[in-house]
Design a protein around this motif. Structure first.
Motif, PDB file in Angstrom:
ATOM      1  N   TYR A 123      32.481  31.564  34.409  1.00 40.87           N
ATOM      2  CA  TYR A 123      33.305  32.121  35.398  1.00 40.87           C
ATOM      3  C   TYR A 123      33.239  32.902  36.088  1.00 40.87           C
ATOM      4  O   TYR A 123      33.554  33.480  37.046  1.00 40.87           O
ATOM      5  CB  TYR A 123      33.638  33.087  33.423  1.00 40.87           C
ATOM      6  N   GLU A 124      31.714  33.451  36.140  1.00 38.55           N
ATOM      7  CA  GLU A 124      31.094  34.494  37.013  1.00 38.55           C
ATOM      8  C   GLU A 124      31.100  33.830  38.964  1.00 38.55           C
ATOM      9  O   GLU A 124      31.797  33.822  39.699  1.00 38.55           O
ATOM     10  CB  GLU A 124      29.431  34.489  36.250  1.00 38.55           C
ATOM     11  N   ILE A 125      31.181  31.806  38.123  1.00 38.38           N
ATOM     12  CA  ILE A 125      31.642  31.280  39.344  1.00 38.38           C
ATOM     13  C   ILE A 125      32.871  31.180  39.681  1.00 38.38           C
ATOM     14  O   ILE A 125      32.880  30.851  41.579  1.00 38.38           O
ATOM     15  CB  ILE A 125      30.819  29.431  39.439  1.00 38.38           C
ATOM     16  N   PHE A 126      33.679  31.207  38.989  1.00 42.52           N
ATOM     17  CA  PHE A 126      34.934  31.208  39.248  1.00 42.52           C
ATOM     18  C   PHE A 126      35.170  32.084  40.719  1.00 42.52           C
ATOM     19  O   PHE A 126      36.027  32.649  40.876  1.00 42.52           O
ATOM     20  CB  PHE A 126      35.944  30.182  37.797  1.00 42.52           C
ATOM     21  N   ARG A 127      34.729  33.271  39.626  1.00 44.69           N
ATOM     22  CA  ARG A 127      35.437  34.910  40.429  1.00 44.69           C
ATOM     23  C   ARG A 127      34.475  34.645  41.833  1.00 44.69           C
ATOM     24  O   ARG A 127      35.682  35.240  42.573  1.00 44.69           O
ATOM     25  CB  ARG A 127      34.543  36.058  39.922  1.00 44.69           C
ATOM     26  N   LEU A 128      33.177  33.610  41.747  1.00 45.98           N
ATOM     27  CA  LEU A 128      33.141  33.617  43.731  1.00 45.98           C
ATOM     28  C   LEU A 128      33.424  33.090  44.239  1.00 45.98           C
ATOM     29  O   LEU A 128      33.826  33.193  45.383  1.00 45.98           O
ATOM     30  CB  LEU A 128      31.794  33.389  42.974  1.00 45.98           C
ATOM     31  N   LEU A 129      33.891  31.573  43.726  1.00 44.30           N
ATOM     32  CA  LEU A 129      34.800  30.752  44.007  1.00 44.30           C
ATOM     33  C   LEU A 129      35.942  30.469  44.594  1.00 44.30           C
ATOM     34  O   LEU A 129      36.459  30.396  45.709  1.00 44.30           O
ATOM     35  CB  LEU A 129      34.764  29.365  43.580  1.00 44.30           C
ATOM     36  N   PHE A 130      36.684  31.838  43.859  1.00 43.30           N
ATOM     37  CA  PHE A 130      38.221  32.143  43.721  1.00 43.30           C
ATOM     38  C   PHE A 130      38.435  33.518  44.067  1.00 43.30           C
ATOM     39  O   PHE A 130      39.111  34.003  42.896  1.00 43.30           O
ATOM     40  CB  PHE A 130      38.703  31.476  42.556  1.00 43.30           C
ATOM     41  N   PRO A 131      37.658  34.553  44.810  1.00 45.95           N
ATOM     42  CA  PRO A 131      37.977  35.702  45.183  1.00 45.95           C
ATOM     43  C   PRO A 131      39.830  36.477  45.066  1.00 45.95           C
ATOM     44  O   PRO A 131      39.890  37.846  45.081  1.00 45.95           O
ATOM     45  CB  PRO A 131      36.595  36.261  46.746  1.00 45.95           C
ATOM     46  N   ALA A 132      40.333  35.806  45.418  1.00 41.27           N
ATOM     47  CA  ALA A 132      41.602  36.363  45.950  1.00 41.27           C
ATOM     48  C   ALA A 132      43.152  35.407  44.956  1.00 41.27           C
ATOM     49  O   ALA A 132      43.664  36.102  44.929  1.00 41.27           O
ATOM     50  CB  ALA A 132      42.609  36.300  47.184  1.00 41.27           C
ATOM     51  N   ALA A 133      42.206  34.905  43.943  1.00 43.37           N
ATOM     52  CA  ALA A 133      43.345  34.589  43.544  1.00 43.37           C
ATOM     53  C   ALA A 133      43.604  34.254  42.019  1.00 43.37           C
ATOM     54  O   ALA A 133      42.659  35.238  41.631  1.00 43.37           O
ATOM     55  CB  ALA A 133      42.479  32.896  43.158  1.00 43.37           C
ATOM     56  N   GLY A 134      44.463  34.277  41.755  1.00 42.09           N
ATOM     57  CA  GLY A 134      45.137  34.758  39.737  1.00 42.09           C
ATOM     58  C   GLY A 134      44.641  33.300  39.313  1.00 42.09           C
ATOM     59  O   GLY A 134      44.346  33.168  39.888  1.00 42.09           O
ATOM     60  N   PHE A 135      44.583  33.969  38.238  1.00 35.77           N
ATOM     61  CA  PHE A 135      44.057  32.909  37.178  1.00 35.77           C
ATOM     62  C   PHE A 135      45.287  33.182  36.051  1.00 35.77           C
ATOM     63  O   PHE A 135      45.940  33.380  34.789  1.00 35.77           O
ATOM     64  CB  PHE A 135      43.123  33.603  36.319  1.00 35.77           C
ATOM     65  N   THR A 136      45.754  31.282  35.534  1.00 41.44           N
ATOM     66  CA  THR A 136      45.834  31.479  34.127  1.00 41.44           C
ATOM     67  C   THR A 136      44.641  30.913  33.441  1.00 41.44           C
ATOM     68  O   THR A 136      44.404  29.183  33.283  1.00 41.44           O
ATOM     69  CB  THR A 136      47.298  30.829  34.466  1.00 41.44           C
ATOM     70  N   ILE A 137      44.700  30.755  32.367  1.00 42.38           N
ATOM     71  CA  ILE A 137      43.288  30.920  31.285  1.00 42.38           C
ATOM     72  C   ILE A 137      43.982  30.206  29.604  1.00 42.38           C
ATOM     73  O   ILE A 137      44.603  31.316  29.589  1.00 42.38           O
ATOM     74  CB  ILE A 137      42.413  31.888  31.192  1.00 42.38           C
ATOM     75  N   LEU A 138      43.789  29.369  29.122  1.00 40.53           N
ATOM     76  CA  LEU A 138      44.409  28.542  27.938  1.00 40.53           C
ATOM     77  C   LEU A 138      43.320  28.162  27.081  1.00 40.53           C
ATOM     78  O   LEU A 138      42.583  27.111  27.989  1.00 40.53           O
ATOM     79  CB  LEU A 138      45.221  27.596  28.634  1.00 40.53           C
ATOM     80  N   GLY A 139      43.271  28.254  26.025  1.00 44.22           N
ATOM     81  CA  GLY A 139      42.215  28.021  25.569  1.00 44.22           C
ATOM     82  C   GLY A 139      43.149  28.339  24.120  1.00 44.22           C
ATOM     83  O   GLY A 139      43.988  28.539  23.503  1.00 44.22           O
ATOM     84  N   ASP A 140      42.001  28.026  22.774  1.00 46.87           N
ATOM     85  CA  ASP A 140      41.882  28.087  21.522  1.00 46.87           C
ATOM     86  C   ASP A 140      40.687  28.287  21.252  1.00 46.87           C
ATOM     87  O   ASP A 140      39.871  27.186  20.280  1.00 46.87           O
ATOM     88  CB  ASP A 140      42.731  26.955  20.926  1.00 46.87           C
ATOM     89  N   MET A 141      40.642  29.397  20.469  1.00 50.48           N
ATOM     90  CA  MET A 141      39.463  29.739  19.783  1.00 50.48           C
ATOM     91  C   MET A 141      38.653  28.559  18.240  1.00 50.48           C
ATOM     92  O   MET A 141      37.639  28.285  18.192  1.00 50.48           O
ATOM     93  CB  MET A 141      38.998  30.832  19.314  1.00 50.48           C
ATOM     94  N   ASN A 142      39.892  28.587  17.536  1.00 52.85           N
ATOM     95  CA  ASN A 142      39.454  26.600  16.543  1.00 52.85           C
ATOM     96  C   ASN A 142      39.146  25.640  17.344  1.00 52.85           C
ATOM     97  O   ASN A 142      38.519  24.607  16.017  1.00 52.85           O
ATOM     98  CB  ASN A 142      40.718  27.342  15.479  1.00 52.85           C
TER      99      ASN A 142
END
Length: 654
Positions: A440-459
């Motif tokens: 996620y730190e890499i994503f922050r550096l790669l996409f500095p001006a982007a919005g994010f939609t994060i989809l997951g399931d802890m199970n």
């Protein structure tokens, strides 16, 4: 009774007349669009000929004054050509939309009485808009338009929608759905909650297709809220298995492009990060079906290769194979990737960089080795020393291990930066729970001006353990101004019997509601030896085919187990072996490891190695949950009589 029949007949005639008018308008516009496209094609050919005839074809010395003038002259001729080509491509897209519209121009209608108006306005909703050019009268509203949200969010009664000018209120007087095929009205019905559920149940009872399809006709209220969210820079969705997370993500991408018409947000500005290449192909038809171009797609392996261009990198699937396999190094591998992608390692790496100790490092991998050696020299625990020794040994190999590549990629970004993805303005990350903090730190550096939609399931987390605090960690790393977490707790994929059976393999950290669809109970079949098991699997595949199932997944824990199964049954069962570097359209019967099946769904699932030898700890319990929840209609587990699944694979809540 006669009056009711007469009214129904009159209503049908009225709807058929409205459909004829819509098709006539679309046909007229299609004819004009085709003529315009032909004209533009001719203009492009003429413009290209003019460039050829009126410019120098060779520029001997670009850096001389004459060369520069020649280049400027050339651009004066080529720019109009580029513009004409763009116009032509836009006309072609319009033709494609109109051709699709002629088959099924709309799927819904709402009668909405705006506050202050006497009569309700009839609003027809389809996959794309259609309007009368000369008067701008809207015949069909795009499903992404603000007013269309009333269809998805309300039943009859008071309703509202949010438009650019503010909130619009009124009354929803009628909610109607249509089945139109090849321009012919098959039937229509007026919706209430029960009817909507019946239709959705009927659709879910159908067989799966080889690729994911759009769900515009059946988007649920909570799904629509996610799709249309515009308030948050970071939108996180915790969705249970079968809640439609991936479909929502793709429809959200289409909605963002619709919203971006004024801000020039195009498919090139949106990226979807997929868990693997098979999943990437599985979702490839949805956006074109919605009338949009496919957005930029990537798997994390692509990002690693881009950042570490000269390195041979272990594929993620190969690394996952070693992680899930019952090998002596499994525990060390888990500890290794957990440490190297942790916030603890991130802090160490950043301190190393800020202290200027990168001198003498020719590249990120060399710097990474120096950091590991430095950690080893001062490691406070035996576990960290083991990880460092293991890493130094791996770095002698010609192929960079996946966990090492993640850490080295972060260092490469910090050392040199990259502008490859600076144009990306929105990033959609599916199966988000399987990424680690450093990623996620890499994503922050790669996409500095982007919005994010994060989809997951802890199970459905594989190998590592996560809970809902994971989303707080993601928010802290990505550092977006406004963030929100939305939970989707209703599962639509599995029958009630399959979902209830699957729940025994999870701790159920969130309440899971099953959409009420019934089916056969899952079965556990056992045999005394592998030959008997292969015969039973072959018989089950044939039975599934007789039932008309289009996709039959034979799921094993590992790729190695898949290969063994393939060798056992291939003489009697026509099944495709899905390997890490293969792309399949997921049609028919196929054999696939569980970690490659994530995000996919199949008519029937056969878990072919469900015994105590393969599944024997809590990590394996999650794998079983993932495998079971891939099934829409039928689930069968195959194991050995003398080696059943141990109690540790089942939740304490069983």
């Amino acid at each position: 009774m006669e009056n009711a029949q007469a009214n129904n007949q009159a209503e049908r005639l009225s709807e058929e007349k409205r459909l004829e008018e819509t098709l006539a308008l679309a046909t007229k516009q299609l004819t004009l669009a085709r003529a315009a496209a032909e004209k533009k094609k001719t203009e492009i050919l003429e413009a290209k000929r003019e460039v050829y005839e009126n410019t120098e074809h060779a520029i001997p010395n670009l850096w001389s004054a004459d060369g520069f003038e020649a280049l400027a002259e050339l651009s004066q001729y080529t720019n109009p050509v580029t513009e004409k080509i763009a116009d032509y491509e836009e006309e072609e897209r319009r033709i494609h939309h109109l051709e699709a519209l002629l088959k099924s121009p709309y799927f819904a209608r709402i009668d909405f009485r705006f506050d202050g108006d006497g009569e309700a306005e009839k609003i027809y909703i389809g996959r794309a808009s259609l309007k009368e050019n000369h008067c701008q009268e809207m015949h069909v509203y795009d499903w992404r338009s603000p007013i269309a949200s009333v269809f998805y969010r309300f039943m009859a009664g008071n309703a509202f929608y949010d438009a650019p000018a503010g909130r619009i209120t009124g009354e929803l007087c009628l909610k109607r759905q249509y089945e139109i095929k090849n321009g012919k009205l098959e039937y229509f019905f007026d919706s209430d909650v029960q009817v909507m559920d019946d239709i959705l149940r009927q659709l879910l009872s159908q067989n799966a297709s080889n690729t994911m399809k759009s769900i515009v006709e059946t988007i649920q209220q909570d799904q629509d809220i996610v799709i249309r969210d515009i308030e948050n820079d970071l939108l996180m969705v915790q969705g249970v298995a079968g809640s439609g997370k991936t479909s929502i993500a793709l429809h959200r991408a289409a909605w963002l492009m619709y919203q971006g018409l004024q801000t020039k947000l195009t498919a090139d500005h949106i990226m979807i990060l997929s868990p693997n290449d098979v999943f990437e192909q599985y979702i490839s038809d949805v956006l074109p079906e919605l009338g949009e171009e496919n957005v930029v797609t990537a798997v994390f392996d692509d990002i690693l290769q881009m950042l570490l261009k000269d390195q041979v990198i272990q594929p993620k699937n190969d690394f996952m194979e070693h992680l899930v396999a019952d090998s002596p190094n499994r525990s060390l591998l888990k500890s290794s990737i957990a440490f190297k992608t942790s916030e603890e390692f991130l802090d160490i790496a950043d301190c190393f960089l800020s202290a200027g100790q990168k001198s003498g490092a020719a590249d990120a991998v060399t710097l990474y080795r120096k950091i590991i050696e430095d950690i080893a020299a001062s490691a406070p625990s035996e576990d960290i020393r083991k990880i460092c020794a293991y890493t130094v040994e791996n770095l002698e190999e010609s192929c960079l291990h996946y966990d090492d590549a993640i850490a080295a990629a972060y260092l490469a970004l910090k050392l040199a930066g990259i502008s490859e993805y600076r144009h990306i303005r929105h990033v959609i990350i599916d199966e988000a729970q399987d990424y680690y903090p450093l990623q996620y730190e890499i994503f922050r550096l790669l996409f500095p001006a982007a919005g994010f939609t994060i989809l997951g399931d802890m199970n459905q987390t594989i190998i590592k353990k996560e809970d809902l605090s994971f989303y707080d960690q993601v928010q802290s790393i990505l550092q977006r101004k406004k963030a929100s977490l939305i939970a989707l707790n209703k599962s639509f994929r599995c029958t009630g019997e399959i979902l209830n059976y699957s729940l025994q393999f999870t701790d159920q950290s969130c309440e899971i509601e099953c959409f009420n669809r019934r089916g056969d109970s899952p079965k556990i079949l056992t045999a005394d030896d592998s030959e008997g098991l292969a015969e039973m699997i072959d018989a089950e595949v044939n039975l599934c085919r007789q039932k008309g199932f289009q996709s039959i997944a034979l799921i094993c824990k590992t790729a190695a187990n898949c290969e063994k199964l393939y060798q056992k049954i291939r003489s009697g069962t026509d099944a495709t072996l899905i390997q890490s570097d293969s792309i399949s359209d997921l049609r028919g019967a196929f054999i696939i490891p569980v970690y490659m099946s994530k995000g996919l769904e199949f008519d029937a699932v056969l878990i072919c190695d469900a015994n105590g030898k393969n599944y024997r700890d809590e990590d394996d319990r999650n794998l079983l949950y993932v495998a079971c929840t891939r099934a829409l209609h039928r689930l069968t587990l195959f194991g050995e009589t003398a080696d059943p699944l141990p109690d540790v694979c089942f939740s304490s809540q069983r």
